[in-house]
Motif scaffolding. Structure first.
Motif, mmCIF file in Angstrom:
data_model
loop_
_atom_site.group_PDB
_atom_site.id
_atom_site.type_symbol
_atom_site.label_atom_id
_atom_site.label_comp_id
_atom_site.label_asym_id
_atom_site.label_seq_id
_atom_site.Cartn_x
_atom_site.Cartn_y
_atom_site.Cartn_z
ATOM 1 N N ASP A 200 11.622 4.245 2.424
ATOM 2 C CA ASP A 200 11.012 3.045 2.294
ATOM 3 C C ASP A 200 11.755 2.216 0.940
ATOM 4 O O ASP A 200 12.527 2.583 0.425
ATOM 5 C CB ASP A 200 9.600 3.356 2.030
ATOM 6 C CG ASP A 200 9.298 3.859 0.694
ATOM 7 O OD1 ASP A 200 10.253 4.002 -0.244
ATOM 8 O OD2 ASP A 200 8.281 4.572 0.599
ATOM 9 N N SER A 201 11.027 0.750 0.702
ATOM 10 C CA SER A 201 11.677 -0.192 0.036
ATOM 11 C C SER A 201 11.637 0.508 -1.437
ATOM 12 O O SER A 201 12.233 0.012 -2.279
ATOM 13 C CB SER A 201 10.859 -1.470 0.300
ATOM 14 O OG SER A 201 9.489 -1.294 -0.236
ATOM 15 N N ASN A 295 9.134 4.206 13.124
ATOM 16 C CA ASN A 295 7.893 3.542 12.688
ATOM 17 C C ASN A 295 7.796 2.068 12.989
ATOM 18 O O ASN A 295 7.348 1.093 12.231
ATOM 19 C CB ASN A 295 7.925 3.505 10.911
ATOM 20 C CG ASN A 295 8.347 4.818 10.251
ATOM 21 O OD1 ASN A 295 9.598 5.152 9.861
ATOM 22 N ND2 ASN A 295 7.312 5.655 10.178
ATOM 23 N N THR A 428 11.908 -5.581 5.949
ATOM 24 C CA THR A 428 10.907 -4.803 5.240
ATOM 25 C C THR A 428 11.561 -3.809 3.880
ATOM 26 O O THR A 428 11.025 -3.285 3.045
ATOM 27 C CB THR A 428 10.151 -3.668 5.915
ATOM 28 O OG1 THR A 428 11.109 -3.009 6.456
ATOM 29 C CG2 THR A 428 9.381 -4.191 6.894
ATOM 30 N N MET A 430 13.389 -1.148 4.546
ATOM 31 C CA MET A 430 13.298 0.079 4.691
ATOM 32 C C MET A 430 14.735 0.500 5.757
ATOM 33 O O MET A 430 15.246 -0.506 6.024
ATOM 34 C CB MET A 430 12.054 0.500 5.816
ATOM 35 C CG MET A 430 11.207 0.494 5.125
ATOM 36 S SD MET A 430 9.641 1.119 6.135
ATOM 37 C CE MET A 430 10.023 2.903 6.373
#
Length: 472
Positions: A200-201, A295, A428, A430
């Motif tokens: 994730d970020s 996702n 995002t 990601m």
């Protein structure tokens, strides 16, 4: 040795300043001429790539591919048998944000974006280039036959008349190049245990899923044969996935079939859910449907950079260019655990080997009146059909998402393998590592050398098998 390396560095660095090589788009012909076909295996490789290297030698000539078995090769080592034949090589040079402008025309849109976003961390280690790809002789023989039989069907997007090789060794349209990549040789049957990870970020890693996958390619089944396959309905891909993680998906099984003309067939996929103990028809997982395995961070037609029916896209052939792409990433694919590779924001630069290669560039845009979340998709396809990269753009024309495939040549069996993929969602922050056999068991990747798999594995590719063998 030092002088040789300096010359290689100078040659490759000089080539980065050369304008990209672009081939003019030409109208499609009905079939290749005898004169064209006679070039295969001579000044062109058996699949139609240029045998010659580039002018300064930074891209070498094709010399038959990587057939030598390196020290440490273990034929019984499963996914870990393919040791790195270039393990002793050192980078020729490193690209950072400070010198990236010098190499601008050789960078993918995704790497340009990563330099822009992460100027203090992202870098590219550039290695000597190797033309490693080779495939069995019978595949090359089929490619020569396809040159006069393969065609785009009257609907304008589906494939016909191709079996057991590259359909269009002399491509003249973007769609022909697209199909060359889609149905390139990947063996007849393979079994792989893989893990898919997300970052994730904030840099946190999570396991998206782990599963065993059995894949059958009828269009490369010599026992089925060219005549029988071409007389059939064009079903060229069957995949059976059995999930082992996370806990919420254990016991889930899905099965997908793909045809040359996907729109002509209603039954495309099936899912067995242990909670219901039933097999149901899978949703229409194509086009810009969010991919549940990532996702929703890529679309279904981003799988392997290109996937599924193409009736909603127009593909333009931009031409050939010289680009730095991930190549010969044996160590990352088979010997590096995900926790080492999956650093925050981008993959660990230590783990990614970059090489300069000629690539076909095709540009896809949605057809008039058709909705897609992307305004444009650019795909880079190694001229030897070993690797593929892509970038997509949003409605405002900004880069949106991107993908890399980390190609390796399975040198003992002649299969260019590029299942391991990285995907980036720049909206995002990601990114994902998909289908990573380096995280799997010792036998993470298997290509049987005989037909022993047929009796036990071929029955798996039916919805009836899923129902009969589902977890109770």
């Amino acid at each position: 040795m030092i002088l040789y390396r300096k010359r290689r560095v100078a040659a490759l660095a000089a080539s980065m300043a050369v304008a990209v090589l672009t081939l003019a788009q030409a109208p499609a012909d009905a079939a290749a001429s005898p004169q064209d076909i006679a070039r295969l295996g001579k000044d062109l490789t058996p699949w139609g790539a240029e045998v010659a290297g580039n002018k300064d030698g930074s891209i070498p000539a094709w010399r038959g591919g990587q057939k030598a078995l390196p020290a440490g090769f273990n034929p019984n080592g499963g996914g870990k048998r393919w040791v790195d034949p270039f393990a002793g090589e050192k980078p020729l040079f490193t690209i950072t944000a400070d010198n990236a402008a010098k190499y601008q025309d050789k960078l993918l849109g995704s790497t340009q974006e990563l330099f822009r976003r992460y100027p203090k961390g992202f870098r590219m280690e550039v290695y000597p280039s190797h033309r490693t790809v080779w495939v069995p002789d019978w595949v090359n023989e089929n490619t020569a036959k396809n040159a006069t039989s393969a065609k785009i069907l009257p609907n304008g997007y589906a494939l016909g008349g191709a079996f057991g090789g590259i359909p269009f060794p002399f491509p003249k349209t973007g769609l022909e190049v697209w199909w060359n990549n889609e149905v390139r040789y990947k063996g007849t049957y393979q079994h792989v245990n893989v893990a898919t990870w997300a970052v994730d970020s904030a840099g946190r890693r999570s396991l998206n899923g782990a599963f065993s996958s059995d894949i059958y390619y009828p269009n490369f089944d010599q026992q089925l044969g060219r005549e029988k396959f071409l007389a059939g309905d064009g079903l060229y891909y069957k995949v059976y996935n059995d999930y082992t993680a996370p806990a919420s998906r254990v016991g889930e099984v899905n099965l997908y079939w793909t045809w040359y003309d996907q729109s002509a067939h209603a039954g495309k996929g099936w899912i067995y859910a242990p909670g219901t103990r039933r097999v149901r028809t899978a949703p229409d997982l194509f086009y810009d449907t969010p991919n549940p395995g990532y996702n929703g961070g890529i679309t279904m037609d981003d799988i392997q950079m290109t996937y599924g029916p193409q009736d909603r896209f127009d593909w333009k052939l931009v031409g050939k260019q010289e680009k730095l792409i991930p190549y010969s990433n044996y160590t990352q694919q088979f010997a590096t655990p995900s926790e080492h590779t999956l650093t925050p924001n981008f993959p660990n630069p230590e783990d990614i080997r970059w090489e300069l290669h000629r690539v076909w560039v095709i540009e896809g845009t949605p057809k008039a009146g058709v909705h897609h979340i992307y305004s444009k998709k650019v795909v880079y396809l190694d001229e030897d059909y070993g690797s593929s990269e892509m970038e997509t753009y949003d409605k405002a024309g900004k880069i949106f998402r991107a993908g890399w495939s980390t190609m390796v040549e399975l040198y003992d069996i002649g299969i260019p393998y590029s299942l391991g993929n990285f995907f980036f969602d720049f909206s995002t922050g990601m990114y994902w590592l998909g289908s990573h056999p380096g995280d799997a068991s010792v036998k993470g990747l298997e290509f049987p050398k005989d037909d022993s798999w047929r009796k036990s594995r071929l029955p798996m590719f039916t919805p009836e098998y899923i129902q009969a063998n589902g977890v109770r």
